[in-house]
Design a protein around this motif. Sequence first.
Motif, short mmCIF file in Angstrom:
data_model
loop_
_atom_site.label_atom_id
_atom_site.label_comp_id
_atom_site.label_asym_id
_atom_site.label_seq_id
_atom_site.Cartn_x
_atom_site.Cartn_y
_atom_site.Cartn_z
N GLN A 111 2.76 6.69 6.26
CA GLN A 111 3.64 6.91 5.13
C GLN A 111 5.08 6.79 5.58
O GLN A 111 5.42 7.10 6.73
N SER A 112 5.95 6.32 4.70
CA SER A 112 7.34 6.13 5.08
C SER A 112 8.02 7.48 5.28
O SER A 112 7.74 8.45 4.58
N LYS A 113 8.90 7.51 6.24
CA LYS A 113 9.63 8.72 6.55
C LYS A 113 10.85 8.80 5.65
O LYS A 113 11.74 7.95 5.71
N THR A 114 10.90 9.81 4.81
CA THR A 114 12.06 9.99 3.94
C THR A 114 12.93 11.09 4.53
O THR A 114 12.43 12.07 5.06
N LYS A 115 14.22 10.90 4.43
CA LYS A 115 15.15 11.90 4.95
C LYS A 115 15.29 13.02 3.92
O LYS A 115 15.79 12.81 2.82
N GLU A 116 14.83 14.20 4.32
CA GLU A 116 14.96 15.35 3.45
C GLU A 116 16.03 16.27 4.03
O GLU A 116 16.08 16.50 5.23
N THR A 117 16.85 16.79 3.16
CA THR A 117 17.91 17.68 3.65
C THR A 117 17.31 19.06 3.88
O THR A 117 16.52 19.56 3.09
N ASP A 118 17.71 19.67 4.96
CA ASP A 118 17.24 21.00 5.31
C ASP A 118 18.12 22.03 4.60
O ASP A 118 19.34 22.07 4.82
N PRO A 119 17.53 22.90 3.76
CA PRO A 119 18.36 23.87 3.03
C PRO A 119 19.04 24.87 3.94
O PRO A 119 20.08 25.43 3.60
N SER A 120 18.50 25.13 5.13
CA SER A 120 19.11 26.12 6.02
C SER A 120 20.34 25.57 6.74
O SER A 120 21.08 26.30 7.34
N ASP A 169 0.81 -1.21 0.00
CA ASP A 169 0.00 0.00 0.00
C ASP A 169 0.85 1.27 0.00
O ASP A 169 0.47 2.27 -0.58
N ARG A 170 2.01 1.24 0.67
CA ARG A 170 2.92 2.39 0.60
C ARG A 170 3.42 2.59 -0.83
O ARG A 170 3.56 3.71 -1.29
N LYS A 171 3.71 1.49 -1.50
CA LYS A 171 4.21 1.56 -2.86
C LYS A 171 3.15 2.16 -3.80
O LYS A 171 3.47 2.92 -4.70
N ASN A 172 1.87 1.83 -3.55
CA ASN A 172 0.78 2.34 -4.37
C ASN A 172 0.20 3.65 -3.84
O ASN A 172 -0.81 4.13 -4.35
N LYS A 173 0.80 4.21 -2.77
CA LYS A 173 0.39 5.47 -2.16
C LYS A 173 -1.07 5.43 -1.72
O LYS A 173 -1.85 6.33 -2.01
N LYS A 174 -1.43 4.37 -0.99
CA LYS A 174 -2.80 4.21 -0.50
C LYS A 174 -2.88 4.20 1.02
O LYS A 174 -3.83 3.72 1.59
N VAL A 175 -1.88 4.74 1.70
CA VAL A 175 -1.88 4.76 3.16
C VAL A 175 -2.11 6.17 3.66
O VAL A 175 -1.83 7.15 2.97
N SER A 176 -2.62 6.28 4.88
CA SER A 176 -2.85 7.59 5.46
C SER A 176 -1.53 8.20 5.91
O SER A 176 -0.49 7.54 5.95
N LEU A 177 -1.57 9.46 6.30
CA LEU A 177 -0.37 10.21 6.64
C LEU A 177 0.49 9.57 7.74
O LEU A 177 1.71 9.51 7.59
#
Length: 86
Positions: free
Chosen positions: A75-84, A64-72
């Motif tokens: 959802q898998s936690k992706t590491k996003e880089t902070d621009p600041s 379901d995560r792969k098909n984007k059918k899960v609630s918030l």
Amino acid sequence: MRLIALLILVIPGIMAALGIKLMRDMLFQILQPPFPFLWLQFIAGLGMLVLGIWFISGFVLYRDRKNKKVSLPFQSKTKETDPSSK
């Protein structure tokens, strides 16, 4: 490909059902051959049940995560880089 996915889900399902049967037999004091004690039979059945359900639920959540059918919250936690921080 779907047949392989079905077989992957059937094996843990059978394992979970066998775990329920072992726990039920312990409650009715029916000792199954590979286990020397009733309490050991219950622990093995509980372990089989938990592992079977855990595998099936993980498989469904991954799909379901792969098909984007899960609630918030799921959802898998992706590491996003902070621009600041640069």
